[in-house]
Design a protein around this motif. Structure first.
Motif, short mmCIF file in Angstrom:
data_model
loop_
_atom_site.label_atom_id
_atom_site.label_comp_id
_atom_site.label_asym_id
_atom_site.label_seq_id
_atom_site.Cartn_x
_atom_site.Cartn_y
_atom_site.Cartn_z
N HIS A 125 0.83 -1.21 0.00
CA HIS A 125 0.00 0.00 0.00
C HIS A 125 0.87 1.25 0.00
O HIS A 125 0.89 2.01 -0.96
CB HIS A 125 -0.95 -0.02 1.20
CG HIS A 125 -1.95 1.09 1.16
ND1 HIS A 125 -2.08 2.02 2.17
CD2 HIS A 125 -2.86 1.41 0.22
CE1 HIS A 125 -3.03 2.87 1.85
NE2 HIS A 125 -3.52 2.52 0.67
N ALA A 126 1.64 1.43 1.07
CA ALA A 126 2.43 2.66 1.20
C ALA A 126 3.52 2.75 0.12
O ALA A 126 3.78 3.82 -0.43
CB ALA A 126 3.05 2.73 2.59
N LEU A 127 4.13 1.63 -0.21
CA LEU A 127 5.25 1.65 -1.17
C LEU A 127 4.79 1.28 -2.58
O LEU A 127 5.54 0.69 -3.36
CB LEU A 127 6.36 0.71 -0.70
CG LEU A 127 7.04 1.12 0.62
CD1 LEU A 127 8.10 0.10 1.01
CD2 LEU A 127 7.68 2.51 0.51
N GLU A 128 3.54 1.65 -2.89
CA GLU A 128 2.96 1.27 -4.18
C GLU A 128 3.86 1.64 -5.36
O GLU A 128 4.08 0.83 -6.27
CB GLU A 128 1.61 1.98 -4.34
CG GLU A 128 0.93 1.73 -5.66
CD GLU A 128 -0.55 2.05 -5.61
OE1 GLU A 128 -1.35 1.16 -5.88
OE2 GLU A 128 -0.90 3.22 -5.29
N TRP A 129 4.42 2.86 -5.32
CA TRP A 129 5.20 3.31 -6.49
C TRP A 129 6.60 2.72 -6.51
O TRP A 129 7.34 2.87 -7.48
CB TRP A 129 5.21 4.83 -6.59
CG TRP A 129 3.80 5.31 -6.78
CD1 TRP A 129 3.08 6.08 -5.92
CD2 TRP A 129 2.92 4.98 -7.87
NE1 TRP A 129 1.80 6.25 -6.39
CE2 TRP A 129 1.68 5.60 -7.59
CE3 TRP A 129 3.04 4.24 -9.04
CZ2 TRP A 129 0.58 5.49 -8.43
CZ3 TRP A 129 1.96 4.13 -9.89
CH2 TRP A 129 0.73 4.75 -9.58
N LYS A 130 6.99 2.06 -5.43
CA LYS A 130 8.25 1.31 -5.45
C LYS A 130 8.01 -0.08 -6.03
O LYS A 130 8.92 -0.72 -6.53
CB LYS A 130 8.82 1.18 -4.03
CG LYS A 130 9.16 2.52 -3.39
CD LYS A 130 10.28 3.21 -4.14
CE LYS A 130 10.54 4.59 -3.56
NZ LYS A 130 11.35 5.42 -4.47
N TYR A 131 6.78 -0.54 -5.91
CA TYR A 131 6.42 -1.85 -6.47
C TYR A 131 6.15 -1.72 -7.97
O TYR A 131 6.61 -2.51 -8.78
CB TYR A 131 5.17 -2.38 -5.76
CG TYR A 131 4.70 -3.72 -6.30
CD1 TYR A 131 5.13 -4.92 -5.72
CD2 TYR A 131 3.84 -3.79 -7.40
CE1 TYR A 131 4.72 -6.14 -6.23
CE2 TYR A 131 3.43 -5.01 -7.92
CZ TYR A 131 3.86 -6.18 -7.33
OH TYR A 131 3.46 -7.38 -7.83
N PHE A 132 5.39 -0.70 -8.31
CA PHE A 132 4.93 -0.51 -9.69
C PHE A 132 6.13 -0.37 -10.64
O PHE A 132 7.01 0.45 -10.40
CB PHE A 132 4.04 0.74 -9.76
CG PHE A 132 3.38 0.94 -11.09
CD1 PHE A 132 2.14 0.37 -11.35
CD2 PHE A 132 4.00 1.69 -12.09
CE1 PHE A 132 1.53 0.56 -12.59
CE2 PHE A 132 3.40 1.86 -13.33
CZ PHE A 132 2.16 1.29 -13.58
N PRO A 133 6.16 -1.15 -11.74
CA PRO A 133 7.30 -1.06 -12.67
C PRO A 133 7.17 0.17 -13.56
O PRO A 133 6.69 0.09 -14.69
CB PRO A 133 7.21 -2.37 -13.46
CG PRO A 133 5.77 -2.80 -13.35
CD PRO A 133 5.20 -2.19 -12.11
N GLY A 134 7.57 1.30 -13.05
CA GLY A 134 7.38 2.57 -13.74
C GLY A 134 8.37 2.80 -14.87
O GLY A 134 9.22 1.95 -15.17
N PRO A 135 8.28 3.99 -15.51
CA PRO A 135 9.10 4.29 -16.69
C PRO A 135 10.60 4.16 -16.45
O PRO A 135 11.33 3.75 -17.34
CB PRO A 135 8.73 5.75 -17.02
CG PRO A 135 7.46 6.01 -16.32
CD PRO A 135 7.37 5.09 -15.15
N LYS A 136 11.06 4.48 -15.23
CA LYS A 136 12.50 4.39 -14.96
C LYS A 136 12.99 2.96 -15.12
O LYS A 136 14.06 2.71 -15.69
CB LYS A 136 12.80 4.89 -13.54
CG LYS A 136 13.27 6.33 -13.51
CD LYS A 136 13.26 6.92 -12.12
CE LYS A 136 14.20 6.26 -11.15
NZ LYS A 136 14.15 6.93 -9.81
N ARG A 137 12.19 2.03 -14.60
CA ARG A 137 12.60 0.62 -14.68
C ARG A 137 12.53 0.13 -16.13
O ARG A 137 13.36 -0.67 -16.57
CB ARG A 137 11.75 -0.25 -13.75
CG ARG A 137 11.94 0.17 -12.30
CD ARG A 137 11.82 -0.89 -11.22
NE ARG A 137 10.78 -1.85 -11.25
CZ ARG A 137 9.80 -1.93 -10.33
NH1 ARG A 137 9.72 -1.03 -9.35
NH2 ARG A 137 8.93 -2.90 -10.38
#
Lengths: 337, 418
Positions: free
Chosen positions: A314-326
């Protein structure tokens, strides 16, 4: 043509099919009077009547089971599982019944059901409102698994799914309901109204299951992706300056092997991106298909960009999500060799 | 003790309770704890009676045939002698078929079989009370239904042999039939998962303003599955025209019905919390089974919704040819079952009516055996298990409506490599 977001496009698909075919029924939790927690069935009960669009008990196994029975009778039920995270109580019905009925009865009975379910994260849903369970369905013989990434595709694919005589798992990336989210969660979301695929015909049309779409032609490498990650990958490709070809699979099974292998044979490099966790994810299947068909064309190892092998936080959602940087990191990595 | 609170008492030491049946191997069979009321005493409400007036029924036991084989009480369906003889004949055909199939399994002509011995009244009498086009979602022990609907024995044996004429293309374990034309839904080895399909089918029938109803069967053991709960919930909510049957034959393989909760409340009483009528019926009484099913079918056809029927019986045979009941229940328990044998009881009834004779009975037994023998002979002419007529394509057909490319590729792979 109308400007539609994905919710409206899905609603339009069901509206069109309810109008065309009296054997189509729509039911699920909160889908009737209220029109669904994401509003995908809004107005359908008022227009088509309570016997055709109705609320179901909170019993996913019962929803899919009764749909299978209706399918065996000759109806074409479309059921909503409120979140893909809640589909597991129905798993036995999907695996042991819906997908096996035609085979075990040698074609005497079949289950022409469509199971719609919102999937994926990026909405602060925590581990029970964010998962992407597609690979547990692609592993099951007898099921088709579809995931659109635009309103235009969502409508055409949903109509094709409803008309299909085999059971279809129709996963809707809910982060895309309102716009083509590109992974930049700290920026305003572009609405579908300003995206070409937000222009949707009001009437009937189909997009055949099993046909991938090349959403960005390119020569340097191939990106295989689907769902929310299509837009994340497009954004990463633009930012990286690498001339990658981005392929939206749209349908995971049946899968468009020709489009995939033709592209990798041209580019010689491949990145696979999905939001679901990595181990035994659909990316593993894609990687193996590419290896089998394009081994001699490959210039560098295939890279996967995925969610981590953890529950969706929940809190670290954007660390989990494979975003553009990855994604960019993977693009650079396959280009280095 | 809590000195400040005079009402507080020392808690008892907790103890986990695990139910056990009254008798195990080595014991004398014991059914003395069962309450078997006399035949004929349960009132028969009108089929449109409100559920609120039916709440005693799940704890009673509808019985028509008394100890002397006389039909008594308001549930007597008053079937003609012709119909009764047809019922007896169909039960005997079922029994003869079962006996022969087990012998064939022992000789290796098939891998597996499941008998319905002692439970023949259920499949047969219920099929008699339903219309032929009502859709039946059975478990694997209602084969009598297929004989009642005059489905050809040869077709069933070909399935059991998985031979060239097996319509199911050798895909299914023996007895997991599918016979759409006989209103017999595809069986699966997973128990219970088709029980709620009957409710969906019935909802579809109601939606289409059809007149056909559905009927489903589940065992006492499987009633503990979520599928049972789903079925009752949906049947109740949408007033589905369906009959939901629990065949309480006391044993789920080696597990006594108490482990599914049968000692705490009757299986018929599961209906109460759903606002459905629940009938508890002597499952070895052909007339009572017929009458209860006819009542529920009429109620469903009048758009008054579903009924749960508990068929109270005893699994006289092993669970399957892979099972050995001497390992978990006492010898002779079937003979001690206080509700007797359905075939014997209907025979006694017909004899009492002067509509049957021992000579005719003996002749009928021979006739049934001959019918099965001839059917086996014909089926064997089409091959038996592993007689080597592999149709490789059939392995890949029917996964989907049309065979996808990857399955064509896999078929080619199998053909070229083996």
């Amino acid at each position: 043509m109308s400007s539609m977001n994905m919710v409206q496009a899905l609603n339009s698909a069901m509206d069109v099919m309810l109008t065309r075919d009296p054997n189509v029924l729509v039911f699920g939790e909160d889908v009737g009077y209220f029109g669904g927690v994401f509003r995908c069935t809004a107005g359908l009960q008022a227009k088509h009547g309570r016997q055709r669009v109705f609320d179901a008990p909170i019993a996913e196994g019962g929803i899919v089971a009764t749909a299978v029975g209706m399918g065996a009778y000759g109806l074409r039920p479309v059921v909503e599982i409120q979140f893909a995270d809640y589909i597991l109580p129905a798993f036995d019905q999907l695996v042991s019944e819906a997908s096996r009925l035609r085979y075990r009865s040698a074609g005497e009975f079949w289950a022409p059901i469509t199971v719609r379910s919102p999937c994926g994260g990026g909405i602060h849903g925590g581990q029970t409102h964010s998962q992407s369970p597609e690979s547990i369905f692609t592993h099951i013989s007898g099921l088709k698994t579809v995931m659109p990434s635009t309103p235009y595709d969502a409508k055409g694919l949903l109509i094709a799914a409803i008309e299909d005589n085999d059971p279809v798992i129709f996963l809707e990336p809910k982060r895309l309901y309102n716009g083509p989210f590109d992974g930049h969660h700290d920026r305003p979301l572009q609405p579908w109204a300003s995206h070409p695929a937000g222009e949707v015909p009001d009437d009937y049309y189909r997009i055949e299951l099993g046909k991938a779409s090349i959403v960005r032609p390119g020569k340097a490498c191939t990106v295989l992706t689907y769902g929310t990650m299509v837009h994340v990958c497009l954004s990463a490709v633009e930012e990286s300056g690498i001339d990658a070809e981005v392929i939206d699979l749209r349908s995971l099974f049946p899968i468009d092997v020709e489009t995939i292998t033709a592209s990798v044979a041209r580019t010689g490099r491949c990145v696979i991106a999905h939001e679901a966790s990595r181990t035994s994810g659909f990316g593993a299947e894609l990687g193996q298909l590419v290896q089998e068909h394009c081994f001699h064309s490959l210039e560098s190892p295939i890279r996967r960009v995925t969610g981590w092998d953890t529950p969706y936080p929940h809190a670290l959602e954007w660390k989990y999500f494979p975003g553009p940087k990855r994604v960019m990191h993977a693009l650079k990595s396959v280009m280095e060799n | 003790m809590n000195a400040d609170n005079p009402l507080a008492v020392s808690p008892a030491t907790l103890e986990l309770y695990v139910p056990e049946p009254a008798a195990r191997p080595g014991d004398t069979p014991d059914f003395s704890h069962l309450h078997i009321p006399p035949a004929g005493i349960v009132p028969r409400p009108a089929t449109d009676a409100p559920e609120s007036s039916l709440r005693e029924l799940p704890y009673q036991l509808i019985r028509v045939l008394d100890g002397q084989g006389k039909a008594v009480g308001p549930w007597n369906p008053k079937l003609s002698a012709e119909r009764l003889r047809h019922g007896l004949r169909t039960m005997l055909r079922t029994r003869a078929f079962d006996e022969r199939m087990v012998r064939l399994q022992r000789t290796g002509k098939t891998s597996f079989y499941i008998k319905s011995t002692g439970e023949e009244a259920i499949g047969v009498a219920q099929a008699f009370a339903l219309n032929r086009d009502d859709m039946c979602f059975t478990s694997y022990r209602q084969q009598g239904l297929l004989f009642a609907r005059d489905w050809p024995m040869v077709d069933l044996i070909c399935q059991i042999f998985n031979n060239r004429k097996d319509r199911l293309k050798g895909r299914q374990l023996p007895v997991l039939y599918s016979a759409r034309e006989a209103g017999y839904y595809s069986l699966s080895g997973n128990v219970g998962s088709r029980f709620p399909h009957a409710v969906g089918w019935a909802m579809a029938s109601a939606y289409k303003r059809d007149s056909r109803i559905a009927s489903a069967w589940i065992g006492d053991g499987t009633s503990a599955e979520g599928d049972f709960h789903y079925a009752l919930t949906f049947a109740s909510v949408y007033h589905a025209p369906v009959i939901l049957n629990v065949v309480n034959n006391q044993w789920a393989i080696s597990t006594p019905q108490a482990i599914a909760g049968g000692n705490e409340a009757t299986f018929a009483s599961r209906a109460l919390g759903f606002g459905l009528p629940g009938l508890r019926v002597d499952g070895n009484d052909f007339l009572a089974v017929y009458a209860a099913t006819e009542w529920a079918a009429e109620r469903a056809r009048r758009n008054l919704g579903a009924t749960l029927i508990e068929l109270y019986t005893y699994r006289a045979a092993a669970h399957s040819t892979s099972d050995d009941p001497s390992k978990y229940r006492p010898e002779g328990e079937a003979n001690a079952w206080p509700l007797g044998d359905p075939v014997e009881r209907l025979k006694q009834h017909l004899l009492g009516l002067g509509e049957w004779t021992e000579e005719r009975h003996t002749a009928l037994l021979a006739e049934c055996e001959e019918e099965v023998r001839a059917a086996v002979k014909e089926a064997e002419s089409h091959g038996t298990l592993h007689s080597g007529d592999d149709d490789l394509e059939s392995l890949f057909e029917d996964v989907f409506e049309t065979m996808p490319q990857h399955l064509r590729d896999q078929l080619d792979e199998l053909r070229s490599i083996g």
